[in-house]
Scaffold this motif. Sequence first.
Motif, PDB file in Angstrom:
ATOM      1  N   GLU A 129       1.275  -1.342  -0.044  1.00 28.65           N
ATOM      2  CA  GLU A 129       0.116  -0.183  -0.037  1.00 28.65           C
ATOM      3  C   GLU A 129       1.027   1.057  -0.129  1.00 28.65           C
ATOM      4  O   GLU A 129       0.595   2.271  -0.462  1.00 28.65           O
ATOM      5  CB  GLU A 129      -0.892  -0.383   0.907  1.00 28.65           C
ATOM      6  CG  GLU A 129      -1.847  -1.613   1.138  1.00 28.65           C
ATOM      7  CD  GLU A 129      -2.616  -0.845   2.108  1.00 28.65           C
ATOM      8  OE1 GLU A 129      -3.941  -1.824   2.591  1.00 28.65           O
ATOM      9  OE2 GLU A 129      -2.317  -0.813   3.251  1.00 28.65           O
ATOM     10  N   ASP A 130       1.952   1.108   0.774  1.00 25.43           N
ATOM     11  CA  ASP A 130       2.840   2.321   0.755  1.00 25.43           C
ATOM     12  C   ASP A 130       3.447   2.859  -0.259  1.00 25.43           C
ATOM     13  O   ASP A 130       3.230   3.825  -1.192  1.00 25.43           O
ATOM     14  CB  ASP A 130       3.969   1.892   1.993  1.00 25.43           C
ATOM     15  CG  ASP A 130       3.401   2.364   3.136  1.00 25.43           C
ATOM     16  OD1 ASP A 130       2.003   2.874   3.583  1.00 25.43           O
ATOM     17  OD2 ASP A 130       4.531   1.351   3.705  1.00 25.43           O
ATOM     18  N   ILE A 131       3.559   1.701  -1.356  1.00 22.40           N
ATOM     19  CA  ILE A 131       4.165   1.587  -2.734  1.00 22.40           C
ATOM     20  C   ILE A 131       3.365   2.372  -3.674  1.00 22.40           C
ATOM     21  O   ILE A 131       3.951   3.345  -4.443  1.00 22.40           O
ATOM     22  CB  ILE A 131       4.964   0.661  -3.322  1.00 22.40           C
ATOM     23  CG1 ILE A 131       6.397   0.113  -2.370  1.00 22.40           C
ATOM     24  CG2 ILE A 131       5.017   0.249  -4.795  1.00 22.40           C
ATOM     25  CD1 ILE A 131       6.931  -1.775  -2.771  1.00 22.40           C
ATOM     26  N   PHE A 132       2.227   1.656  -3.597  1.00 20.58           N
ATOM     27  CA  PHE A 132       0.784   1.822  -4.445  1.00 20.58           C
ATOM     28  C   PHE A 132       1.185   3.854  -4.081  1.00 20.58           C
ATOM     29  O   PHE A 132       1.075   4.058  -5.184  1.00 20.58           O
ATOM     30  CB  PHE A 132       0.010   1.151  -4.004  1.00 20.58           C
ATOM     31  CG  PHE A 132      -1.062   1.503  -4.815  1.00 20.58           C
ATOM     32  CD1 PHE A 132      -1.348   1.436  -6.104  1.00 20.58           C
ATOM     33  CD2 PHE A 132      -2.326   2.591  -4.612  1.00 20.58           C
ATOM     34  CE1 PHE A 132      -2.339   1.862  -6.881  1.00 20.58           C
ATOM     35  CE2 PHE A 132      -3.666   3.266  -5.476  1.00 20.58           C
ATOM     36  CZ  PHE A 132      -3.915   2.837  -6.139  1.00 20.58           C
ATOM     37  N   GLU A 133       0.494   4.123  -3.114  1.00 19.87           N
ATOM     38  CA  GLU A 133       0.398   5.170  -2.652  1.00 19.87           C
ATOM     39  C   GLU A 133       1.437   6.307  -3.337  1.00 19.87           C
ATOM     40  O   GLU A 133       0.789   7.406  -3.123  1.00 19.87           O
ATOM     41  CB  GLU A 133       0.379   5.950  -1.190  1.00 19.87           C
ATOM     42  CG  GLU A 133      -1.019   5.150  -0.389  1.00 19.87           C
ATOM     43  CD  GLU A 133      -2.195   6.182  -1.265  1.00 19.87           C
ATOM     44  OE1 GLU A 133      -1.891   7.086  -1.647  1.00 19.87           O
ATOM     45  OE2 GLU A 133      -2.973   4.633  -1.523  1.00 19.87           O
ATOM     46  N   LYS A 134       3.080   5.997  -2.871  1.00 27.29           N
ATOM     47  CA  LYS A 134       3.692   6.909  -3.690  1.00 27.29           C
ATOM     48  C   LYS A 134       3.595   6.619  -5.532  1.00 27.29           C
ATOM     49  O   LYS A 134       4.000   7.693  -5.843  1.00 27.29           O
ATOM     50  CB  LYS A 134       5.293   6.084  -3.210  1.00 27.29           C
ATOM     51  CG  LYS A 134       5.634   6.106  -2.048  1.00 27.29           C
ATOM     52  CD  LYS A 134       7.085   5.497  -1.685  1.00 27.29           C
ATOM     53  CE  LYS A 134       7.276   5.597   0.050  1.00 27.29           C
ATOM     54  NZ  LYS A 134       8.307   4.806   0.423  1.00 27.29           N
ATOM     55  N   ARG A 135       3.729   5.590  -5.717  1.00 25.00           N
ATOM     56  CA  ARG A 135       3.244   5.847  -7.316  1.00 25.00           C
ATOM     57  C   ARG A 135       2.139   6.494  -7.203  1.00 25.00           C
ATOM     58  O   ARG A 135       2.024   7.497  -8.614  1.00 25.00           O
ATOM     59  CB  ARG A 135       2.988   4.519  -8.204  1.00 25.00           C
ATOM     60  CG  ARG A 135       4.209   3.345  -7.730  1.00 25.00           C
ATOM     61  CD  ARG A 135       4.281   1.510  -8.368  1.00 25.00           C
ATOM     62  NE  ARG A 135       4.961   1.189  -8.053  1.00 25.00           N
ATOM     63  CZ  ARG A 135       5.954  -0.228  -8.549  1.00 25.00           C
ATOM     64  NH1 ARG A 135       4.405  -0.568  -9.011  1.00 25.00           N
ATOM     65  NH2 ARG A 135       6.382   0.191  -8.524  1.00 25.00           N
ATOM     66  N   LYS A 136       0.961   6.369  -6.986  1.00 24.60           N
ATOM     67  CA  LYS A 136       0.080   6.870  -7.239  1.00 24.60           C
ATOM     68  C   LYS A 136      -0.271   8.714  -6.893  1.00 24.60           C
ATOM     69  O   LYS A 136      -0.429   9.420  -7.706  1.00 24.60           O
ATOM     70  CB  LYS A 136      -1.265   6.756  -6.084  1.00 24.60           C
ATOM     71  CG  LYS A 136      -3.094   7.642  -6.447  1.00 24.60           C
ATOM     72  CD  LYS A 136      -3.437   7.374  -5.528  1.00 24.60           C
ATOM     73  CE  LYS A 136      -4.867   7.642  -5.789  1.00 24.60           C
ATOM     74  NZ  LYS A 136      -6.181   7.096  -4.531  1.00 24.60           N
TER      75      LYS A 136
END
Length: 150
Positions: A129-136
Amino acid sequence: MELQLSTPALLFSAITLLMLAFTNRFLAIASLIRGLHKKFLEEPGEEILVEQIHNLRRRLSLIKNMQLFGIFSFLLCVICMYLLFQGYTSAANWVFVSSMGSLLIALALSLIEILISTKALNLELSDMEDIFEKRKSSLDFIFKKENKKE
């Protein structure tokens, strides 16, 4: 209530299935540890890997104890059947109660291991989720700039 020879024999199938489940968990943990070891050698400083290693070590210990108590329960069932066959019903009753207690401990350890494995999965999900939020957020930044240019 009188304990009959068939009563501890009924536990054989249950204990055998539990032992199979415990062994499958052990094999899954072993596979995870091997994969995690490979990841750790590539990126030794990653914090989530260290947390996972501690988590897997605890789970491995719990699975070992689950198997130990499951085997002990199985052994006590066999002893109980032998005692019943020999006519020692009073001793057989106590051995059967001990067998059930050992099985209960194995099941309790299994529950604890399931809770810990859920925690491990939540660690993985939070990392993703952290990686997804950064990419988003980086994609939002790109799209906002493109919209301003138009």
